[in-house]
Design an enzyme around this catalytic site. Sequence first.
Site, PDB file in Angstrom:
ATOM      1  CB  SER A  33     -21.753   8.535  41.715  1.00  0.00           C
ATOM      2  OG  SER A  33     -21.238   7.932  40.541  1.00  0.00           O
ATOM      3  CG  ASN A  64     -18.962   7.137  37.056  1.00  0.00           C
ATOM      4  OD1 ASN A  64     -18.184   7.796  36.379  1.00  0.00           O
ATOM      5  ND2 ASN A  64     -18.562   6.281  37.990  1.00  0.00           N
ATOM      6  CB  THR A  65     -25.472   9.569  37.706  1.00  0.00           C
ATOM      7  OG1 THR A  65     -25.448   8.154  37.895  1.00  0.00           O
ATOM      8  CG2 THR A  65     -26.875  10.004  37.333  1.00  0.00           C
ATOM      9  CG  PHE A  96     -25.782   4.951  40.117  1.00  0.00           C
ATOM     10  CD1 PHE A  96     -24.563   4.852  40.774  1.00  0.00           C
ATOM     11  CD2 PHE A  96     -26.603   6.043  40.411  1.00  0.00           C
ATOM     12  CE1 PHE A  96     -24.181   5.814  41.715  1.00  0.00           C
ATOM     13  CE2 PHE A  96     -26.232   6.998  41.338  1.00  0.00           C
ATOM     14  CZ  PHE A  96     -25.020   6.886  41.988  1.00  0.00           C
ATOM     15  CE  LYS A 140     -19.090   6.814  49.107  1.00  0.00           C
ATOM     16  NZ  LYS A 140     -19.031   5.373  48.706  1.00  0.00           N
ATOM     17  CG  ASN A 158     -18.627   8.429  45.473  1.00  0.00           C
ATOM     18  OD1 ASN A 158     -18.036   7.575  44.796  1.00  0.00           O
ATOM     19  ND2 ASN A 158     -19.939   8.456  45.593  1.00  0.00           N
ATOM     20  CG  ASN A 210     -16.422   3.238  38.897  1.00  0.00           C
ATOM     21  OD1 ASN A 210     -17.594   3.398  38.530  1.00  0.00           O
ATOM     22  ND2 ASN A 210     -15.953   3.761  40.037  1.00  0.00           N
TER      23      ASN A 210
END
Length: 355
Positions: free
Chosen positions: A184, A186-187, A123, A217, A246, A119
């Site tokens: 994450s 993805n940011t 967010f 996390k 993660n 993915n």
Amino acid sequence: MSFFRYETLKSLLFRLDPETAHTLAGIGLRALPWCPPAYEAMVDRYFVDHPFLRQNLWGRTFRNPVGLAAGFDKNGDFVRATPALGFGFTEVGTVTPRPQPGNPKPRLFRLVQDRSIQNAMGFNNKGAYHMAKRLRKLRFFDYPVGINVGKNKNTPEREAIRDYETLFKTFRDYGTYLVINISSPNTPGLRDLQNEAFIREVFRIGRSITDKPILLKIAPDMEAAQAVDLCGTAVEAGAAGIIATNTTVDYTLTPRAKDFGGISGALLTEKSRELFAAIGREFHDKTLLISVGGIDGPEEAYRRIRMGASLVQIYSLLIYEGPALVRRINEGLIRLARADGFAHISEAVGAEWKI
């Protein structure tokens, strides 16, 4: 799902784009509590509530140790339905201070041969105000809920601490625990916040605002020594727990991977387990640990518990196996822990390092 085999539902959903399938599944989950016969039938079928598994953590009763990981319920829309899937707790989010659409589509991919998901959602969520409204309606719903929080994409790294401060203030009275998500992939720039200075500051601010337990996390894509050091910094700064891990950006795990986004599911099992082992060895008796990443059955869940996890989480493999996986893990944990001579699941936590 109690009225027909999950494989039938999966065959229908897997014909759709993954994000469309997720949206449709979400509509069903939102409606489920409004249909008591179906809801109660699913709880009876999938939810394992046994004295052997119950734990009191942070002053709340977790009736079983298997939770739904963050990312599935980004806006707190499905909390009431989560027990019907068998989970003993849930973690909502990641939620950001302001609503944001996330990254361009397509951004969610099934790696079916690998029983994994990739993915690059970024967010996508309706923001902290919407989440708080949803959680306010759950005030008398006695069920453990974690709130996973992260910065907005357009917030510069130097101002990221303000986003987390806003989130601590918004959710100071909600949920069972809060999770600082700086892991994450993805940011842009988010993982750069995985450093000692930021961790100390964000926990200092968080502890000054709320009495709720605050957890960190971490990502799986760091050396074990670095992860242990960061976790140690967090614990010293007041972290009430660590969640590992993660998603991964190790695209060498499969030739079918995209070159962006994070991978979760079966491909992550070994990588997540190895990093968690290092963290568990060091912190199993110092703070509460939650293990997530490629947990595909009771044996793997039990390994993580013996390594120091009080709780475990799943997400991607739920998509492939359905809620029967949650029931199978919980029933298997009772069997495996009893076979090792334990009278309660808590006695197995960290047993690997007590030999």
